[in-house]
Motif scaffolding. Structure first.
Motif, PDB file in Angstrom:
ATOM      1  N   ALA A  57      14.967  15.567  -6.837  1.00  0.00           N
ATOM      2  CA  ALA A  57      14.945  14.815  -5.522  1.00  0.00           C
ATOM      3  C   ALA A  57      14.031  14.072  -4.310  1.00  0.00           C
ATOM      4  CB  ALA A  57      15.767  15.539  -4.293  1.00  0.00           C
ATOM      5  N   SER A  58      13.634  14.254  -4.351  1.00  0.00           N
ATOM      6  CA  SER A  58      11.937  13.943  -3.712  1.00  0.00           C
ATOM      7  C   SER A  58      11.569  12.353  -4.175  1.00  0.00           C
ATOM      8  CB  SER A  58      11.081  15.326  -3.342  1.00  0.00           C
ATOM      9  OG  SER A  58      10.993  16.485  -2.905  1.00  0.00           O
ATOM     10  N   ILE A  59      11.264  12.640  -5.956  1.00  0.00           N
ATOM     11  CA  ILE A  59      10.872  11.530  -6.844  1.00  0.00           C
ATOM     12  C   ILE A  59      12.067  10.948  -6.246  1.00  0.00           C
ATOM     13  CG2 ILE A  59      10.398  11.272  -9.671  1.00  0.00           C
ATOM     14  CD1 ILE A  59       9.494  13.630  -9.840  1.00  0.00           C
ATOM     15  N   GLU A  60      13.085  11.317  -6.538  1.00  0.00           N
ATOM     16  CA  GLU A  60      14.457  10.198  -6.302  1.00  0.00           C
ATOM     17  C   GLU A  60      14.110   9.410  -5.297  1.00  0.00           C
ATOM     18  OE1 GLU A  60      16.062   8.193  -9.076  1.00  0.00           O
ATOM     19  OE2 GLU A  60      15.408  10.243  -9.992  1.00  0.00           O
ATOM     20  N   LYS A  61      14.150  10.169  -4.405  1.00  0.00           N
ATOM     21  CA  LYS A  61      13.963   9.618  -2.865  1.00  0.00           C
ATOM     22  C   LYS A  61      12.926   8.740  -2.381  1.00  0.00           C
ATOM     23  CE  LYS A  61      14.181  11.039   2.348  1.00  0.00           C
ATOM     24  NZ  LYS A  61      13.809  12.050   2.871  1.00  0.00           N
ATOM     25  N   ALA A  72       3.530   6.410  -5.679  1.00  0.00           N
ATOM     26  CA  ALA A  72       4.204   5.781  -6.595  1.00  0.00           C
ATOM     27  C   ALA A  72       2.507   7.485  -6.883  1.00  0.00           C
ATOM     28  CB  ALA A  72       3.343   4.925  -7.195  1.00  0.00           C
ATOM     29  N   ARG A  73       1.861   7.008  -6.533  1.00  0.00           N
ATOM     30  CA  ARG A  73       0.819   8.707  -6.056  1.00  0.00           C
ATOM     31  C   ARG A  73       1.756   9.971  -6.610  1.00  0.00           C
ATOM     32  NH1 ARG A  73      -3.282   4.985  -4.843  1.00  0.00           N
ATOM     33  NH2 ARG A  73      -2.679   5.189  -2.009  1.00  0.00           N
ATOM     34  N   SER A  74       2.610  10.142  -5.055  1.00  0.00           N
ATOM     35  CA  SER A  74       2.843  10.991  -4.527  1.00  0.00           C
ATOM     36  C   SER A  74       4.013  11.602  -5.820  1.00  0.00           C
ATOM     37  CB  SER A  74       3.461  11.219  -3.181  1.00  0.00           C
ATOM     38  OG  SER A  74       2.518  10.215  -2.242  1.00  0.00           O
ATOM     39  N   GLU A  75       4.265  10.308  -5.828  1.00  0.00           N
ATOM     40  CA  GLU A  75       5.584  10.406  -7.308  1.00  0.00           C
ATOM     41  C   GLU A  75       5.065  11.196  -8.564  1.00  0.00           C
ATOM     42  OE1 GLU A  75       8.403   8.176 -10.559  1.00  0.00           O
ATOM     43  OE2 GLU A  75       7.348   7.051  -8.106  1.00  0.00           O
ATOM     44  N   LYS A  76       3.721  10.818  -8.458  1.00  0.00           N
ATOM     45  CA  LYS A  76       3.163  11.852 -10.177  1.00  0.00           C
ATOM     46  C   LYS A  76       3.110  12.266  -9.845  1.00  0.00           C
ATOM     47  CE  LYS A  76      -0.924  10.711 -13.247  1.00  0.00           C
ATOM     48  NZ  LYS A  76      -1.903   9.808 -13.553  1.00  0.00           N
ATOM     49  N   VAL A  77       1.704  13.281  -8.595  1.00  0.00           N
ATOM     50  CA  VAL A  77       2.327  14.698  -8.149  1.00  0.00           C
ATOM     51  C   VAL A  77       2.851  15.621  -7.607  1.00  0.00           C
ATOM     52  CG1 VAL A  77       1.216  16.080  -5.815  1.00  0.00           C
ATOM     53  CG2 VAL A  77       0.035  14.006  -6.752  1.00  0.00           C
ATOM     54  N   LYS A 120       0.317  -0.777  -0.040  1.00  0.00           N
ATOM     55  CA  LYS A 120       0.021   0.029  -0.435  1.00  0.00           C
ATOM     56  C   LYS A 120       1.177   1.292   0.578  1.00  0.00           C
ATOM     57  CE  LYS A 120      -3.612   2.874   2.493  1.00  0.00           C
ATOM     58  NZ  LYS A 120      -4.492   2.578   3.393  1.00  0.00           N
ATOM     59  N   LYS A 121       2.440   1.198   0.468  1.00  0.00           N
ATOM     60  CA  LYS A 121       2.796   2.126   0.423  1.00  0.00           C
ATOM     61  C   LYS A 121       3.609   2.676  -0.297  1.00  0.00           C
ATOM     62  CE  LYS A 121       5.243   5.760   3.154  1.00  0.00           C
ATOM     63  NZ  LYS A 121       4.471   6.867   3.461  1.00  0.00           N
ATOM     64  N   ALA A 130      10.840   3.182  -2.207  1.00  0.00           N
ATOM     65  CA  ALA A 130       9.626   2.688  -2.717  1.00  0.00           C
ATOM     66  C   ALA A 130      10.388   1.194  -3.219  1.00  0.00           C
ATOM     67  CB  ALA A 130       9.033   3.074  -4.504  1.00  0.00           C
ATOM     68  N   LYS A 131      11.570   1.491  -3.526  1.00  0.00           N
ATOM     69  CA  LYS A 131      12.645   0.266  -3.489  1.00  0.00           C
ATOM     70  C   LYS A 131      12.389  -0.684  -2.639  1.00  0.00           C
ATOM     71  CE  LYS A 131      17.631  -1.532  -5.510  1.00  0.00           C
ATOM     72  NZ  LYS A 131      18.058  -1.006  -6.589  1.00  0.00           N
ATOM     73  N   LEU A 132      12.816   0.121  -1.421  1.00  0.00           N
ATOM     74  CA  LEU A 132      12.588  -0.758  -0.309  1.00  0.00           C
ATOM     75  C   LEU A 132      11.780  -1.236   0.301  1.00  0.00           C
ATOM     76  CD1 LEU A 132      15.274   1.473   1.460  1.00  0.00           C
ATOM     77  CD2 LEU A 132      16.393  -0.320   1.182  1.00  0.00           C
ATOM     78  N   LYS A 133      10.434  -0.875   0.251  1.00  0.00           N
ATOM     79  CA  LYS A 133       9.480  -1.609   0.528  1.00  0.00           C
ATOM     80  C   LYS A 133       9.114  -2.493  -0.266  1.00  0.00           C
ATOM     81  CE  LYS A 133       8.677   1.840   3.739  1.00  0.00           C
ATOM     82  NZ  LYS A 133       7.665   0.922   4.935  1.00  0.00           N
ATOM     83  N   LYS A 134       9.988  -2.750  -1.617  1.00  0.00           N
ATOM     84  CA  LYS A 134       8.966  -3.468  -2.064  1.00  0.00           C
ATOM     85  C   LYS A 134      10.421  -4.747  -1.651  1.00  0.00           C
ATOM     86  CE  LYS A 134       6.757  -5.705  -5.613  1.00  0.00           C
ATOM     87  NZ  LYS A 134       5.521  -6.403  -5.880  1.00  0.00           N
ATOM     88  N   GLU A 135      11.361  -4.946  -1.679  1.00  0.00           N
ATOM     89  CA  GLU A 135      12.352  -6.064  -0.641  1.00  0.00           C
ATOM     90  C   GLU A 135      11.503  -5.914  -0.098  1.00  0.00           C
ATOM     91  OE1 GLU A 135      15.831  -3.846  -0.851  1.00  0.00           O
ATOM     92  OE2 GLU A 135      16.004  -3.828  -2.542  1.00  0.00           O
ATOM     93  N   LYS A 136      10.896  -5.069   1.501  1.00  0.00           N
ATOM     94  CA  LYS A 136      10.532  -5.774   2.013  1.00  0.00           C
ATOM     95  C   LYS A 136       9.269  -6.270   2.546  1.00  0.00           C
ATOM     96  CE  LYS A 136      12.789  -2.013   5.536  1.00  0.00           C
ATOM     97  NZ  LYS A 136      12.294  -0.855   6.540  1.00  0.00           N
TER      98      LYS A 136
END
Length: 510
Positions: A446-450, A158-163, A152-153, A455-461
């Motif tokens: 920079a916020s998008i990259e962060k 992904a939505r925040s990145e789009k915004v 969910k995060k 998201a990558k870390l959350k996917k791994e978790k």
């Protein structure tokens, strides 16, 4: 009188229902096991630990010994298997000479004394149904929940990145840049676009002529709206021309330097300091260069340039009646007449902050007047009409024409206060501003990259949590199966003690 029938119920048909969570208390209360049973079980556990170190190779034995906890019923099965593997050690009296067999037979006897095995089995059953199985279920559910929350995060990111990306693109659109090399694009716009933008503002003042004249008539003074009148009459001239009333012979606008911290660190590498003039060498009094390239000298300097020979009436007589204009010598007039526009005076009136603010104030003053006049023309209030009685003699305007004048003023005001123009002017007059503006915009990227990294870390978790839950399920199923088997063994053992009555252990939730 009705007949009454009495049915005698056989005791063997009455089931024994025992709550699994209170099984041990039930056994102690009926003196099947001693309340101090746990004091004797430690020796049995020690003997089991020693015995399992020397076991024959057998598949079923390996499976039994791999269990979480070896109980009495396991020991019985181990003895049965050893009867096969240790058959060669059996003597004529039916006894086994194998030390392995002797150790496990002794363990079984120790278990059977005072029904210790039943007390331990009851404890294992209660622990499994109260702690082990619920704990595993809770842990699996928690891991699955963590995995779902991570997913969910990821969706939220992904939505925040789009915004944020949309905000970045919107900011770039407002600044009129692509955003590929933001800082350089902004610097280029200062040189390439800003002059044209200021020129367009100056040209948009032309339609305000009637409005300015109308306001001048109202205030009955020629000193009103000085900047607005100047731009209307002469365009976006230098501050020098506005201040002194004439155009300068030359313009030396301060150079625009964009300095960053890294530039400052390397500014002195290999550079020669020629003083404040930026490397210019002082050859004495400054020479004035006219537009055609001729050098204009101050009084006392002689122009030795190539000139046609003047006829001389008498070789020995010098004619002192030659005028200064004919001699080619230029004498500067008093004050700033014929001077050079330098520093802030070299900027145009719409470029220099102080004069641009005065220009905006003139616009606002004219705008307010037109709004009041428009309100007066559309009002039937006599008091309002009297306040503008002075305007009655000027009949060349009405409500519609004043509304048109007001619209033209608002167009100029919108142009001069344009957000992009304000940014470019700030960049030009405060070079560090380009780095501040670039930093603010690039923070979006920079916020998008962060967000991507998060998201990558959350996917791994999420994958890790899901994998852990999957790995725990076979363990849970195995313990549930072992607990069901132990439950059946306990029920059968108690049933034998009560003439094979049916025994039900309820409350196991398996």
């Amino acid at each position: 009188m009705p007949k009454v029938y009495f049915f005698e119920m056989n005791e063997a048909d009455i089931p024994i229902d025992i709550h699994a969570g209170k099984l041990l208390d039930w056994l102690i209360s009926r003196r099947i096991v001693d309340k101090n049973w746990h004091l004797h079980i430690r020796n049995i556990r020690n003997k089991i630990s020693n015995a399992i170190t020397d076991m024959p190779a057998h598949d079923e034995l390996l499976q039994l010994l791999s269990g979480a906890h070896i109980n009495y019923f396991h020991c019985l099965r181990i003895v049965e298997i050893l009867k096969t593997t240790e058959a060669d050690s059996k003597n004529v009296f039916g006894r086994y000479g194998s030390q392995r067999m002797k150790e496990w037979q002794e363990i079984v006897k120790m278990y059977e004394k005072d029904s210790l095995y039943l007390a331990e089995a009851a404890q294992i059953l209660m622990r499994n149904i109260s702690y082990e199985i619920p704990g595993l279920r809770k842990q699996i559910k928690h891991l699955e929940q963590l995995s779902e929350e991570a997913e969910k995060k990821i969706e939220d990111l992904a939505r925040s990145e789009k915004v944020v990306r949309g905000e970045f693109q919107h900011m770039c659109k407002q600044l009129g840049v692509k955003g590929e090399n933001l800082r350089q694009e902004l610097v280029d716009k200062v040189f390439n676009d800003l002059p044209g933008m200021l020129a367009r503002v100056a040209s948009s003042v032309t339609p305000l002529k009637k409005a300015i004249e109308l306001y001048g008539t109202f205030v009955e003074g020629s000193e009103c709206l000085p900047l607005l009148k100047h731009v209307l009459g002469k365009g976006n001239t230098t501050v020098y021309e506005f201040v002194y009333g004439e155009a300068p012979l030359a313009i030396e606008e301060p150079p625009v330097k964009f300095v960053t911290q890294q530039d400052q660190e390397h500014a002195d590498d290999g550079a020669i300091d020629f003083g404040d003039d930026g490397g210019a060498i002082d050859f004495g009094d400054e020479l004035n260069v006219a537009a055609d390239g001729a050098v204009e000298l101050e009084v006392g300097d002689i122009d030795w340039g190539v000139a046609a020979e003047a006829p001389v009436a008498d070789d020995n007589v010098i004619d002192f009646n030659i005028s200064l204009e004919e001699s080619g010598i230029v004498v500067e007039k008093d004050g700033n007449m014929g001077g050079v526009a330098k520093g802030d005076e070299a900027y145009t009136v719409l470029d220099a902050q102080q004069y641009r603010d005065r220009f905006v104030n003139d616009l606002l003053e004219l705008q307010l007047f037109l709004k009041m006049r428009l309100h007066q023309l559309g009002s039937s209030d006599k008091a309002q009409m009297l306040s503008f009685a002075i305007m009655d003699k000027f009949g060349d305007h009405d409500e519609k024409s004043v509304a048109g004048m007001l619209a033209e003023v608002e167009i100029v005001y919108a142009d001069i206060t344009d957000e992009l123009m304000q940014h470019l002017l700030q960049i030009k007059h405060s070079p560090v501003y380009v780095d501040i503006l670039t930093s603010n915009v690039m923070q979006k990227l920079a916020s998008i990259e962060k967000m991507k990294e998060t998201a990558k870390l959350k996917k791994e978790k999420s994958i890790s949590f899901k994998q852990q839950s999957v790995e725990l399920k076979p363990t849970q199923e195995k313990i549930i199966e072992q607990t069901k088997t132990l439950q059946g063994q306990i029920e059968r053992d108690i049933s034998k003690r009560y003439k094979n009555r049916v025994v039900n252990l309820y409350g196991t939730n398996l």
